[in-house]
Design a protein around this motif. Structure first.
Motif, PDB file in Angstrom:
ATOM      1  N   TYR A 214       0.821  -1.214   0.000  1.00  0.00           N
ATOM      2  CA  TYR A 214       0.000   0.000   0.000  1.00  0.00           C
ATOM      3  C   TYR A 214       0.855   1.266   0.000  1.00  0.00           C
ATOM      4  CZ  TYR A 214      -4.208  -2.736   0.851  1.00  0.00           C
ATOM      5  OH  TYR A 214      -5.251  -3.615   0.725  1.00  0.00           O
ATOM      6  N   PHE A 215       2.183   1.108   0.047  1.00  0.00           N
ATOM      7  CA  PHE A 215       3.051   2.287   0.006  1.00  0.00           C
ATOM      8  C   PHE A 215       2.893   3.007  -1.329  1.00  0.00           C
ATOM      9  CE2 PHE A 215       7.199   4.384  -0.699  1.00  0.00           C
ATOM     10  CZ  PHE A 215       7.236   5.186   0.426  1.00  0.00           C
ATOM     11  N   TYR A 216       2.735   2.225  -2.401  1.00  0.00           N
ATOM     12  CA  TYR A 216       2.409   2.802  -3.704  1.00  0.00           C
ATOM     13  C   TYR A 216       0.892   2.860  -3.832  1.00  0.00           C
ATOM     14  CZ  TYR A 216       7.121   2.850  -5.639  1.00  0.00           C
ATOM     15  OH  TYR A 216       8.432   3.146  -5.889  1.00  0.00           O
ATOM     16  N   LEU A 217       0.383   4.039  -4.111  1.00  0.00           N
ATOM     17  CA  LEU A 217      -1.058   4.202  -4.267  1.00  0.00           C
ATOM     18  C   LEU A 217      -1.514   3.677  -5.615  1.00  0.00           C
ATOM     19  CD1 LEU A 217      -1.580   7.826  -2.880  1.00  0.00           C
ATOM     20  CD2 LEU A 217      -1.797   5.662  -1.650  1.00  0.00           C
ATOM     21  N   GLN A 218      -2.805   3.452  -5.712  1.00  0.00           N
ATOM     22  CA  GLN A 218      -3.441   3.158  -6.984  1.00  0.00           C
ATOM     23  C   GLN A 218      -4.468   4.250  -7.265  1.00  0.00           C
ATOM     24  OE1 GLN A 218      -4.992  -0.776  -7.486  1.00  0.00           O
ATOM     25  NE2 GLN A 218      -2.997  -1.746  -7.323  1.00  0.00           N
ATOM     26  N   PRO A 219      -4.750   4.512  -8.533  1.00  0.00           N
ATOM     27  CA  PRO A 219      -5.736   5.553  -8.851  1.00  0.00           C
ATOM     28  C   PRO A 219      -7.047   5.328  -8.105  1.00  0.00           C
ATOM     29  CG  PRO A 219      -4.612   4.844 -10.842  1.00  0.00           C
ATOM     30  CD  PRO A 219      -4.155   3.921  -9.752  1.00  0.00           C
ATOM     31  N   ASN A 220      -7.630   6.425  -7.653  1.00  0.00           N
ATOM     32  CA  ASN A 220      -8.913   6.444  -6.939  1.00  0.00           C
ATOM     33  C   ASN A 220      -8.806   5.966  -5.493  1.00  0.00           C
ATOM     34  OD1 ASN A 220     -10.306   7.272  -9.366  1.00  0.00           O
ATOM     35  ND2 ASN A 220     -10.167   5.145 -10.049  1.00  0.00           N
ATOM     36  N   ASP A 221      -7.598   5.837  -4.957  1.00  0.00           N
ATOM     37  CA  ASP A 221      -7.445   5.509  -3.537  1.00  0.00           C
ATOM     38  C   ASP A 221      -7.972   6.661  -2.679  1.00  0.00           C
ATOM     39  OD1 ASP A 221      -6.403   3.029  -3.905  1.00  0.00           O
ATOM     40  OD2 ASP A 221      -4.352   3.515  -3.301  1.00  0.00           O
ATOM     41  N   TYR A 222      -8.489   6.291  -1.511  1.00  0.00           N
ATOM     42  CA  TYR A 222      -8.962   7.284  -0.535  1.00  0.00           C
ATOM     43  C   TYR A 222      -8.056   7.197   0.692  1.00  0.00           C
ATOM     44  CZ  TYR A 222     -12.136   9.907   2.519  1.00  0.00           C
ATOM     45  OH  TYR A 222     -12.680  10.838   3.371  1.00  0.00           O
ATOM     46  N   ILE A 223      -7.496   8.335   1.098  1.00  0.00           N
ATOM     47  CA  ILE A 223      -6.556   8.386   2.221  1.00  0.00           C
ATOM     48  C   ILE A 223      -7.209   9.145   3.368  1.00  0.00           C
ATOM     49  CG2 ILE A 223      -4.243   9.077   2.953  1.00  0.00           C
ATOM     50  CD1 ILE A 223      -3.534   9.213  -0.073  1.00  0.00           C
ATOM     51  N   LEU A 224      -7.209   8.531   4.545  1.00  0.00           N
ATOM     52  CA  LEU A 224      -7.802   9.160   5.729  1.00  0.00           C
ATOM     53  C   LEU A 224      -6.744   9.275   6.820  1.00  0.00           C
ATOM     54  CD1 LEU A 224     -10.254  10.263   7.269  1.00  0.00           C
ATOM     55  CD2 LEU A 224     -10.752   7.914   7.982  1.00  0.00           C
ATOM     56  N   VAL A 225      -6.509  10.505   7.271  1.00  0.00           N
ATOM     57  CA  VAL A 225      -5.560  10.761   8.356  1.00  0.00           C
ATOM     58  C   VAL A 225      -6.360  11.089   9.613  1.00  0.00           C
ATOM     59  CG1 VAL A 225      -3.576  12.102   9.118  1.00  0.00           C
ATOM     60  CG2 VAL A 225      -3.909  11.661   6.679  1.00  0.00           C
ATOM     61  N   LYS A 226      -6.324  10.180  10.569  1.00  0.00           N
ATOM     62  CA  LYS A 226      -7.106  10.356  11.796  1.00  0.00           C
ATOM     63  C   LYS A 226      -6.370  11.278  12.775  1.00  0.00           C
ATOM     64  CE  LYS A 226      -7.278   5.845  12.236  1.00  0.00           C
ATOM     65  NZ  LYS A 226      -6.927   5.372  10.887  1.00  0.00           N
ATOM     66  N   PRO A 227      -7.106  11.937  13.684  1.00  0.00           N
ATOM     67  CA  PRO A 227      -6.466  12.837  14.656  1.00  0.00           C
ATOM     68  C   PRO A 227      -5.874  12.066  15.831  1.00  0.00           C
ATOM     69  CG  PRO A 227      -8.828  12.863  14.966  1.00  0.00           C
ATOM     70  CD  PRO A 227      -8.579  11.990  13.764  1.00  0.00           C
ATOM     71  N   LEU A 228      -4.861  12.648  16.450  1.00  0.00           N
ATOM     72  CA  LEU A 228      -4.314  12.110  17.690  1.00  0.00           C
ATOM     73  C   LEU A 228      -5.263  12.410  18.844  1.00  0.00           C
ATOM     74  CD1 LEU A 228      -0.598  13.252  17.278  1.00  0.00           C
ATOM     75  CD2 LEU A 228      -1.384  10.879  17.287  1.00  0.00           C
ATOM     76  N   LYS A 229      -5.143  11.641  19.912  1.00  0.00           N
ATOM     77  CA  LYS A 229      -6.013  11.857  21.070  1.00  0.00           C
ATOM     78  C   LYS A 229      -5.745  13.211  21.725  1.00  0.00           C
ATOM     79  CE  LYS A 229      -2.804   9.181  23.942  1.00  0.00           C
ATOM     80  NZ  LYS A 229      -2.652   7.993  24.820  1.00  0.00           N
ATOM     81  N   GLN A 230      -4.523  13.752  21.530  1.00  0.00           N
ATOM     82  CA  GLN A 230      -4.206  15.053  22.126  1.00  0.00           C
ATOM     83  C   GLN A 230      -5.104  16.162  21.587  1.00  0.00           C
ATOM     84  OE1 GLN A 230      -1.986  12.828  21.327  1.00  0.00           O
ATOM     85  NE2 GLN A 230      -0.215  12.834  22.688  1.00  0.00           N
TER      86      GLN A 230
END
Length: 263
Positions: A214-230
């Motif tokens: 998954y280090f290399y993306l594929q077209p139409n990938d969706y990336i979600l960056v979640k927040p830290l608890k802080q």
């Protein structure tokens, strides 16, 4: 004295717990504590197989441009097309997995790679319209590498890069980097496949992530960056911010105490 000491210890504990450590902010660290240089071999990305709603850019060239003009929807000599121009002039894969090419008609492309489609078009052209002396040259590309990124990132939304391969690090850099409150240890990749949607978390603070498919993306990938608890605590992202928050709360509490019990 013991109460004062207890309060001091409590404040220091909250201060340290609410801060975001540096190790959670640095990308691609070596986690095995080894001092020797190690070569990390990134996993090669698999050829992308087309899905519905993909947009293709198909160019057909020959020694005499007039011979292939009827196969083009636009002027192929036009350079520097914008993203919107590629969308409207490209060939969109419909719900049945087909594209419509002038003269050639409908071609089923769902599940095929770009090279496989190129070979099919070349074979059909040579079989039905041209001989080898025409030197037919066919190029098939995606009309941009598109991905969507959301969450704790500098610039959210759908992005398009005009290159063949894109890594997760390139996608993040192109989107303004992960914010200080973003969880770099659990970046979620959502990927559409013929069998459904696959989800996988990447620890971008670990250099071994480069070995992940998954280090290399594929077209139409969706990336979600979640927040830290802080972030949910609201005490601050750095030691100074946390100290300021705690000082403010302590001042408010002291003021309320004197107003209620000293009158």
């Amino acid at each position: 004295m013991s109460k004062s000491l207890l309060c001091l210890v409590l404040i220091i504990s909250v201060l340290f717990c609410s801060c975001i450590p540096t190790k959670d902010l640095i990308y691609l660290q070596k986690k095995d504590n080894s001092q020797t240089e190690a070569t990390i071999s990134a996993v090669e990305s698999k050829p992308y197989r087309l899905q519905t709603n993909d947009v293709l850019s198909i160019t057909i060239k020959a020694i005499d441009p007039k011979l292939v003009a009827i196969f083009s929807t636009t002027n192929q000599g036009e350079a520097g097309k914008s993203e919107s121009a590629l969308y409207f002039d490209g060939f969109t894969v419909d719900d049945h997995g087909n594209i419509r090419v002038p003269v050639l008609g409908e071609i089923n492309v769902i599940g095929y790679t770009l090279d496989e489609i190129r070979l099919r078009i070349e074979k059909q052209l040579l079989a039905e319209y041209f001989n080898k002396e025409a030197n037919i040259f066919v190029t098939v590309k995606l009309a941009g590498f598109r991905y969507t990124i959301n969450g704790e990132i500098g610039s959210t939304g759908t992005k398009t890069l005009f290159q063949e391969h894109v890594t997760i690090m390139e996608a993040i850099a192109n989107s303004g980097d992960i914010t200080i409150t973003g969880d770099r240890k659990a970046v979620t990749i959502m990927r559409k496949t013929p069998t459904g949607v696959q989800m996988h978390d990447l620890d971008l603070t670990n250099v071994n992530t480069m070995k992940s498919p998954y280090f290399y993306l594929q077209p139409n990938d969706y990336i979600l960056v979640k927040p830290l608890k802080q972030k949910t605590w609201g005490t601050g992202k750095t030691g100074i911010e946390s100290f300021g928050t705690i000082t403010t709360l302590f001042s408010v509490a002291t003021t309320i105490f004197f107003l209620l019990f000293k009158n």
